[in-house]
Enzyme design. Structure first.
Site, PDB file in Angstrom:
ATOM      1  N   GLY A  38      -9.386  -1.172 -22.320  1.00 31.68           N
ATOM      2  CA  GLY A  38      -9.558  -0.875 -20.893  1.00 31.68           C
ATOM      3  C   GLY A  38      -8.318  -0.366 -20.193  1.00 31.68           C
ATOM      4  N   GLU A 196       3.537   2.562   3.730  1.00 32.00           N
ATOM      5  CA  GLU A 196       2.628   1.416   3.652  1.00 32.00           C
ATOM      6  C   GLU A 196       2.018   1.168   5.028  1.00 32.00           C
ATOM      7  OE1 GLU A 196       1.182  -0.976   1.558  1.00 32.00           O
ATOM      8  OE2 GLU A 196       0.373  -1.652   3.472  1.00 32.00           O
ATOM      9  N   GLY A 263      -4.970   1.017  -3.670  1.00 32.86           N
ATOM     10  CA  GLY A 263      -6.067   0.183  -4.129  1.00 32.86           C
ATOM     11  C   GLY A 263      -6.895   0.833  -5.221  1.00 32.86           C
ATOM     12  N   ARG A 264      -7.781   0.044  -5.823  1.00 35.00           N
ATOM     13  CA  ARG A 264      -8.638   0.532  -6.905  1.00 35.00           C
ATOM     14  C   ARG A 264     -10.109   0.335  -6.541  1.00 35.00           C
ATOM     15  NH1 ARG A 264      -6.201   1.672 -11.764  1.00 35.00           N
ATOM     16  NH2 ARG A 264      -8.184   1.295 -12.817  1.00 35.00           N
ATOM     17  N   HIS A 434      19.369 -26.009 -20.107  1.00 33.74           N
ATOM     18  CA  HIS A 434      20.504 -25.305 -19.499  1.00 33.74           C
ATOM     19  C   HIS A 434      21.290 -24.597 -20.590  1.00 33.74           C
ATOM     20  CE1 HIS A 434      23.856 -24.453 -16.833  1.00 33.74           C
ATOM     21  NE2 HIS A 434      24.660 -24.869 -17.794  1.00 33.74           N
TER      22      HIS A 434
HETATM   23  P1  NAD Z   1      -2.925  -3.052  -3.673  1.00 34.55           P
HETATM   24  O1  NAD Z   1      -4.135  -3.524  -2.964  1.00 34.55           O
HETATM   25  O2  NAD Z   1      -2.026  -4.013  -4.325  1.00 34.55           O
HETATM   26  O3  NAD Z   1      -2.003  -2.203  -2.665  1.00 34.55           O
HETATM   27  C1  NAD Z   1      -2.470  -1.101  -1.950  1.00 34.55           C
HETATM   28  C2  NAD Z   1      -1.621  -0.969  -0.708  1.00 34.55           C
HETATM   29  O4  NAD Z   1      -1.945   0.243  -0.086  1.00 34.55           O
HETATM   30  C3  NAD Z   1      -1.869  -2.078   0.296  1.00 34.55           C
HETATM   31  O5  NAD Z   1      -0.640  -2.683   0.610  1.00 34.55           O
HETATM   32  C4  NAD Z   1      -2.481  -1.350   1.486  1.00 34.55           C
HETATM   33  O6  NAD Z   1      -2.098  -1.908   2.716  1.00 34.55           O
HETATM   34  C5  NAD Z   1      -1.929   0.048   1.315  1.00 34.55           C
HETATM   35  N1  NAD Z   1      -2.745   1.108   1.890  1.00 34.55           N
HETATM   36  C6  NAD Z   1      -4.086   1.243   1.823  1.00 34.55           C
HETATM   37  N2  NAD Z   1      -4.466   2.375   2.455  1.00 34.55           N
HETATM   38  C7  NAD Z   1      -3.331   2.958   2.909  1.00 34.55           C
HETATM   39  C8  NAD Z   1      -3.047   4.157   3.636  1.00 34.55           C
HETATM   40  N3  NAD Z   1      -4.030   4.972   4.010  1.00 34.55           N
HETATM   41  N4  NAD Z   1      -1.757   4.443   3.939  1.00 34.55           N
HETATM   42  C9  NAD Z   1      -0.760   3.618   3.553  1.00 34.55           C
HETATM   43  N5  NAD Z   1      -0.974   2.473   2.874  1.00 34.55           N
HETATM   44  C10 NAD Z   1      -2.238   2.155   2.545  1.00 34.55           C
HETATM   45  O7  NAD Z   1      -3.454  -1.931  -4.671  1.00 34.55           O
HETATM   46  P2  NAD Z   1      -2.706  -1.167  -5.845  1.00 34.55           P
HETATM   47  O8  NAD Z   1      -1.236  -1.332  -5.743  1.00 34.55           O
HETATM   48  O9  NAD Z   1      -3.292   0.205  -5.832  1.00 34.55           O
HETATM   49  O10 NAD Z   1      -3.210  -1.950  -7.114  1.00 34.55           O
HETATM   50  C11 NAD Z   1      -4.609  -2.009  -7.392  1.00 34.55           C
HETATM   51  C12 NAD Z   1      -5.008  -3.311  -8.029  1.00 34.55           C
HETATM   52  O11 NAD Z   1      -4.456  -3.408  -9.336  1.00 34.55           O
HETATM   53  C13 NAD Z   1      -4.531  -4.510  -7.228  1.00 34.55           C
HETATM   54  O12 NAD Z   1      -5.548  -5.460  -7.158  1.00 34.55           O
HETATM   55  C14 NAD Z   1      -3.375  -5.020  -8.029  1.00 34.55           C
HETATM   56  O13 NAD Z   1      -3.203  -6.413  -7.900  1.00 34.55           O
HETATM   57  C15 NAD Z   1      -3.752  -4.610  -9.452  1.00 34.55           C
HETATM   58  N6  NAD Z   1      -2.519  -4.418 -10.213  1.00 34.55           N
HETATM   59  C16 NAD Z   1      -1.829  -5.512 -10.620  1.00 34.55           C
HETATM   60  C17 NAD Z   1      -0.623  -5.373 -11.275  1.00 34.55           C
HETATM   61  C18 NAD Z   1       0.142  -6.586 -11.717  1.00 34.55           C
HETATM   62  O14 NAD Z   1      -0.448  -7.653 -11.798  1.00 34.55           O
HETATM   63  N7  NAD Z   1       1.439  -6.502 -11.952  1.00 34.55           N
HETATM   64  C19 NAD Z   1      -0.101  -4.109 -11.505  1.00 34.55           C
HETATM   65  C20 NAD Z   1      -0.826  -3.015 -11.053  1.00 34.55           C
HETATM   66  C21 NAD Z   1      -2.030  -3.185 -10.405  1.00 34.55           C
END
Ligand code: NAD
Length: 453
Positions: A38, A196, A263-264, A434
């Protein structure tokens, strides 16, 4: 063909469900139209962490704080780095495929559609099962703004597949993906700007994290803008112009490419019958992971309720199969740790102070910075902290948030504490080695204990 369980999707959720079902003697069939593993393995977590590792090494050598000096310039060899990333993914994927074979799980590489309550159709063949479990994952969300479909507007899929070279990159979204990729591209020499929309970076975490990260990024030359609302993207010559609104004023920034990291979107196009109930584009599930169609279960990114994380999907998979088999849930989904692979790393689990207040729990917090931790200092010594939240009345650990070296591993100790309802005192009774990174938890626990006295 008749099965006990048909699974759609072979990511961490789907393959974990398949292993779990096979271990419970269910006759199981897994459909995957792309590669096994995936998003996480092929286009997400694993490739990202490979790049983060090289970016950290490059930054360390360039900063020259480790007693190492180079005679010439240190450069990234993109082809070699891509080859390493592909090799890591290949090894992991082949290992997974072998395990699926060893567990005698039937894997069909084809697009599967649900064509009846108990029926799945793929490549013209019908397969039936007592239960169907959807683990179809998610894809990067496209924003509904003018210009979001221009060719210079890319997603994490493009970055992680091609590792394109840019002198400048604007990232829309300062969430997990945005912050991780910002660090990688800054280290590789690009001028990075994050836009952001919310008040801080990583807005779902304790706000101190976002503020500290913004300061650190500024120090490294990454520009961050919060409360920045992107209005449009235009292509100009060989670049993009991004128009955004910040504090009521319209502003623009130009860059070679724009990364959409806002976001996704859940993948739910698996229904040829009326789809079950959905909310905000994700499948609604009950406490037993059942959709509104009772034989059809959903887990992972395509379902609502839990964070879109690989390990949430895996835990949901274990519990969903337990539910199908009429067994108690082995995993505690009330306590899901999360990690961000920035440098230093960020991680959290359980409640922060705001969350405790919202839940009506009187809480105290104790915080310690991690500069006194020798291993952290040796590793890089960036500003870092661990904050622990405990219930005032009982001293039980409610949660922790940290930004420090190895945070994504250190958080596990607090996940155990939250799950097992340990107190700060009980955690301090356990000897921390430690010198270790893990002992950075001790001063934070002592700080919270003081507040409880
Ligand atoms: P996210 O939801 O973490 O962040 C998206 C950000 O985009 C948010 O802070 C939101 O406020 C902002 N945003 C949304 N629309 C916007 C706009 N029009 N203009 C400016 N900012 C805007 O989503 P992501 O970073 O795309 O990640 C997707 C998913 O994948 C999340 O659920 C994340 O937790 C997961 N993921 C996890 C990991 C990890 O665990 N290390 C790594 C990558 C992704």
């Amino acid at each position: 063909m008749q099965y006990d369980l048909i699974i759609i999707g072979g990511g961490p959720g789907g393959y974990t469900a398949a292993f779990e079902a096979a271990a419970n003697a269910l006759k199981v069939c897994l459909f995957e139209e792309r590669e096994a593993g995936g998003t996480c393995l092929n286009r997400g977590c694993i490739p990202t962490k490979t790049l983060v590792h090289s970016a950290d090494l490059l930054r360390a050598v360039r900063e020259g704080k480790d007693g190492l000096r180079t005679e010439g310039a240190v450069v990234i060899d993109r082809e070699a780095l891509k080859a390493k990333k592909e090799e890591i993914v290949r090894i992991q994927r082949e290992g997974l495929e072998k395990q699926l074979k060893a567990a005698k799980i039937e894997v069909i590489h084809a697009h599967a559609s649900i064509t009846g309550e108990h029926t799945v159709t793929a490549q013209g063949n019908e397969y039936t099962a007592d239960s169907i479990l959807i683990a179809s994952g998610s894809v990067p969300a496209r924003l509904p703004i003018p210009g979001a479909d221009l060719s210079r507007v890319i997603t994490s899929d493009d970055i992680l597949r091609d590792l394109p070279q840019y002198d400048s990159l604007v990232i829309i979204g300062g969430g997990v993906i945005g912050c991780e990729i910002a660090g990688i591209y800054e280290s590789f020499g690009a001028k990075v700007t994050i836009l952001e929309a919310m008040d801080t970076l990583l807005p779902t975490m304790d706000s101190e994290v976002g503020r500290s990260l913004a300061l650190l990024m500024k120090k490294r030359g990454i520009e961050t803008h919060v409360r920045a609302f992107v209005r449009q993207i235009e292509e100009i010559d060989a670049a993009c112009r991004i128009t955004y609104e910040e504090k009521g004023a319209e502003k623009t920034v130009e860059a070679e490419a724009v990364l959409l990291a806002a976001g996704r979107k859940a993948v739910t196009d698996v229904f040829e019958i009326d789809p079950p109930l959905m909310e905000k584009g994700r499948l609604v599930i009950d406490d037993h992971f059942r959709t509104s169609c009772p034989h059809i279960y959903a887990i992972g990114d395509c379902a609502g309720k839990y964070p879109q994380l690989a390990h949430s999907a895996m835990a949901m998979a274990v519990n969903a199969v337990a539910s199908i088999c009429g067994k108690p849930f082995p995993r505690d989904l009330s306590c899901i740790p999360s990690g961000v692979y920035t440098s230093p790393e960020i991680a959290s689990v359980g409640l922060d102070e705001k969350g405790a207040a919202a839940a009506g729990i009187a809480a105290v917090s104790g915080k310690a910075n991690t500069l006194s931790n020798a291993r952290s200092l040796i590793q890089g010594g960036e500003r870092g902290f661990i904050k622990v939240v405990a219930e005032k009345q009982t001293g039980r650990i409610l949660g922790a948030v940290m930004m420090c070296e190895r945070a994504t591993d250190l958080i596990q100790e607090f996940a155990l504490a939250v799950h097992a309802k340990l107190t700060a005192e009980q955690m301090l009774a356990v000897i921390h080695g430690h010198p270790t990174f893990a002992e950075a938890a001790v001063p934070a626990l002592e700080a919270v204990l003081k507040k409880l006295a």
